[in-house]
Design a protein around this motif. Structure first.
Motif, PDB file in Angstrom:
ATOM      1  N   GLY A 161       0.801  -1.196  -0.044  1.00 14.52           N
ATOM      2  CA  GLY A 161       0.089  -0.207   0.048  1.00 14.52           C
ATOM      3  C   GLY A 161       0.825   1.273  -0.150  1.00 14.52           C
ATOM      4  N   ALA A 162       1.844   1.302   0.774  1.00 15.98           N
ATOM      5  CA  ALA A 162       2.857   2.332   0.700  1.00 15.98           C
ATOM      6  C   ALA A 162       3.416   2.543  -0.584  1.00 15.98           C
ATOM      7  N   PHE A 163       4.161   1.304  -0.937  1.00 14.88           N
ATOM      8  CA  PHE A 163       4.820   1.524  -2.253  1.00 14.88           C
ATOM      9  C   PHE A 163       4.037   1.910  -3.323  1.00 14.88           C
ATOM     10  N   LEU A 164       2.890   1.405  -3.613  1.00 12.08           N
ATOM     11  CA  LEU A 164       1.847   1.657  -4.685  1.00 12.08           C
ATOM     12  C   LEU A 164       1.378   3.172  -4.763  1.00 12.08           C
ATOM     13  N   THR A 165       0.843   3.660  -3.694  1.00  9.86           N
ATOM     14  CA  THR A 165       0.647   5.070  -3.437  1.00  9.86           C
ATOM     15  C   THR A 165       2.133   6.048  -3.598  1.00  9.86           C
ATOM     16  N   ALA A 166       3.243   5.576  -2.969  1.00  5.15           N
ATOM     17  CA  ALA A 166       4.327   6.684  -3.327  1.00  5.15           C
ATOM     18  C   ALA A 166       4.556   6.536  -4.589  1.00  5.15           C
ATOM     19  N   GLY A 167       4.550   5.522  -5.366  1.00  4.13           N
ATOM     20  CA  GLY A 167       4.871   5.107  -6.936  1.00  4.13           C
ATOM     21  C   GLY A 167       3.939   6.237  -7.399  1.00  4.13           C
ATOM     22  N   ALA A 168       2.844   6.070  -7.381  1.00  6.64           N
ATOM     23  CA  ALA A 168       1.667   6.736  -8.006  1.00  6.64           C
ATOM     24  C   ALA A 168       1.981   8.553  -7.905  1.00  6.64           C
ATOM     25  N   GLU A 169       2.433   8.825  -6.814  1.00  2.00           N
ATOM     26  CA  GLU A 169       2.696  10.156  -6.435  1.00  2.00           C
ATOM     27  C   GLU A 169       3.949  10.586  -7.313  1.00  2.00           C
ATOM     28  N   GLY A 170       4.851   9.804  -7.440  1.00  2.00           N
ATOM     29  CA  GLY A 170       6.283  10.153  -8.068  1.00  2.00           C
ATOM     30  C   GLY A 170       5.786  10.193  -9.609  1.00  2.00           C
ATOM     31  N   LEU A 171       4.708   9.341 -10.094  1.00  2.00           N
ATOM     32  CA  LEU A 171       4.363   9.366 -11.433  1.00  2.00           C
ATOM     33  C   LEU A 171       3.706  10.389 -11.687  1.00  2.00           C
ATOM     34  N   GLN A 172       2.855  11.096 -10.774  1.00  2.00           N
ATOM     35  CA  GLN A 172       1.942  12.218 -10.910  1.00  2.00           C
ATOM     36  C   GLN A 172       2.951  13.507 -11.335  1.00  2.00           C
ATOM     37  N   THR A 173       4.122  13.212 -10.613  1.00  2.00           N
ATOM     38  CA  THR A 173       4.953  14.693 -10.840  1.00  2.00           C
ATOM     39  C   THR A 173       5.651  14.534 -12.171  1.00  2.00           C
ATOM     40  N   ARG A 174       5.898  13.225 -12.455  1.00  2.00           N
ATOM     41  CA  ARG A 174       6.557  12.963 -13.802  1.00  2.00           C
ATOM     42  C   ARG A 174       5.494  13.485 -15.114  1.00  2.00           C
ATOM     43  N   VAL A 175       4.331  13.153 -14.952  1.00  2.00           N
ATOM     44  CA  VAL A 175       3.423  13.422 -15.951  1.00  2.00           C
ATOM     45  C   VAL A 175       3.152  14.851 -16.117  1.00  2.00           C
ATOM     46  N   LEU A 176       3.041  15.483 -15.085  1.00  2.00           N
ATOM     47  CA  LEU A 176       2.979  16.962 -14.696  1.00  2.00           C
ATOM     48  C   LEU A 176       3.931  17.746 -15.420  1.00  2.00           C
ATOM     49  N   LEU A 177       5.216  17.298 -15.213  1.00  4.23           N
ATOM     50  CA  LEU A 177       6.594  17.889 -15.877  1.00  4.23           C
ATOM     51  C   LEU A 177       6.640  17.524 -17.398  1.00  4.23           C
ATOM     52  N   GLY A 178       5.767  16.494 -17.797  1.00  7.86           N
ATOM     53  CA  GLY A 178       5.989  16.206 -19.134  1.00  7.86           C
ATOM     54  C   GLY A 178       7.092  15.320 -19.353  1.00  7.86           C
ATOM     55  N   GLN A 179       7.804  14.606 -18.163  1.00 11.75           N
ATOM     56  CA  GLN A 179       8.912  13.732 -18.360  1.00 11.75           C
ATOM     57  C   GLN A 179       8.277  12.161 -18.675  1.00 11.75           C
ATOM     58  N   SER A 180       7.069  12.224 -18.522  1.00  9.78           N
ATOM     59  CA  SER A 180       6.285  10.613 -18.796  1.00  9.78           C
ATOM     60  C   SER A 180       5.109  10.953 -19.488  1.00  9.78           C
ATOM     61  N   SER A 181       4.465  10.209 -20.262  1.00 11.02           N
ATOM     62  CA  SER A 181       3.036  10.335 -20.848  1.00 11.02           C
ATOM     63  C   SER A 181       2.137   9.673 -19.899  1.00 11.02           C
ATOM     64  N   GLU A 183       0.057   7.299 -20.611  1.00 12.04           N
ATOM     65  CA  GLU A 183      -0.050   6.056 -21.150  1.00 12.04           C
ATOM     66  C   GLU A 183       1.155   5.497 -20.369  1.00 12.04           C
ATOM     67  N   CYS A 184       2.223   5.864 -20.292  1.00 11.24           N
ATOM     68  CA  CYS A 184       3.303   5.308 -19.673  1.00 11.24           C
ATOM     69  C   CYS A 184       3.246   5.105 -18.378  1.00 11.24           C
ATOM     70  N   ALA A 185       2.705   5.984 -17.673  1.00 14.39           N
ATOM     71  CA  ALA A 185       2.385   6.030 -16.178  1.00 14.39           C
ATOM     72  C   ALA A 185       1.283   4.813 -15.811  1.00 14.39           C
ATOM     73  N   ILE A 186       0.401   4.923 -16.624  1.00 12.64           N
ATOM     74  CA  ILE A 186      -0.605   3.797 -16.490  1.00 12.64           C
ATOM     75  C   ILE A 186       0.192   2.245 -16.639  1.00 12.64           C
ATOM     76  N   GLU A 187       0.880   2.338 -17.608  1.00 14.99           N
ATOM     77  CA  GLU A 187       1.594   0.774 -17.871  1.00 14.99           C
ATOM     78  C   GLU A 187       2.300   0.570 -16.617  1.00 14.99           C
ATOM     79  N   VAL A 188       3.006   1.863 -15.971  1.00 13.22           N
ATOM     80  CA  VAL A 188       3.762   1.314 -15.025  1.00 13.22           C
ATOM     81  C   VAL A 188       3.095   0.772 -13.456  1.00 13.22           C
ATOM     82  N   ILE A 189       1.775   1.261 -13.431  1.00 14.87           N
ATOM     83  CA  ILE A 189       0.929   0.982 -12.210  1.00 14.87           C
ATOM     84  C   ILE A 189       0.422  -0.333 -12.634  1.00 14.87           C
ATOM     85  N   ASP A 190       0.069  -0.606 -13.720  1.00 11.28           N
ATOM     86  CA  ASP A 190      -0.499  -2.009 -14.309  1.00 11.28           C
ATOM     87  C   ASP A 190       0.533  -3.105 -13.939  1.00 11.28           C
TER      88      ASP A 190
END
Length: 206
Positions: A161-181, A183-190
């Protein structure tokens, strides 16, 4: 006969003004006068509905969180009458990603609050409570999935639970900054959900 004021609408009008200011330039230097001007109300009316500057910011944040919960419930309802626990966990994590304009704007506002979370005790207390609540929710869902046989018993639900939510928070920042799409963020979650729940056909993003 004068029009009766809808107090909830007026509070939301002021909250939306705070959100717009946050998205345009952050909240470090925002004053009550600026919020009042943006909302099209007097400073006295602003103080009537919220009080001090910190109370205005906190009130706007509370309304934003309530709106986020409402939108999340609507998207969860689209999962069907009896969604799998994996689908529910996935839905929780995807709410943390800026996958559409609504979620992107919300996360930009949260980012504007970040510095104030670090420096102002009242706002910091709200921020500290938010992430553990999400992590605990995901952990509880994983425990339920273990009880139903969807997740192996050896999985550490609290750690995941801690890892998945922390990972999603990190992906959130990357998508906002345009460092990740998105679609790529969703693939990481999946991929992470495949690790916990076992590999499944990935559903459409929501």
């Amino acid at each position: 006969m004068p029009r009766q004021v809808n107090h909830d609408e007026r509070r939301r009008q002021i909250a939306e003004a705070v959100w717009r200011l946050a998205m345009r330039g952050g909240l470090e230097q925002v004053t009550l006068r600026q919020v009042a001007a943006e909302a099209g109300v007097s400073a006295r009316l602003l103080q009537y509905y919220f009080g001090t500057r910190d109370q205005v910011l906190l009130g706007a944040l509370e309304i934003l969180n309530a709106e986020a919960e409402r939108q999340a419930r609507e998207r969860m309802a689209c999962l069907g009458d009896a969604p799998s626990l994996r689908a529910i966990v996935r839905g929780v994590l995807l709410e943390m990603l800026p996958l559409d304009e609504q979620r992107r704007d919300r996360h930009v506002v949260y980012a504007a609050y970040f510095v104030r979370f670090l420096t102002e005790p009242t706002l910091a207390a709200v921020a500290r409570a938010a992430t553990p609540e999400l992590a605990n929710l995901v952990s509880d869902l994983i425990i339920r999935a273990q009880e139903s046989g969807e997740v192996p018993a050896g999985i550490d639900a609290a750690a995941e639970g801690a890892f998945l939510t922390a990972g999603a928070e990190g992906l959130q920042t990357r998508v906002l900054l345009g460092q990740s799409s998105p679609e790529c963020a969703i693939e990481v979650i999946d991929r992470q959900l495949d690790r916990v729940f076992g590999r499944q056909e990935s559903p459409d993003a929501t």
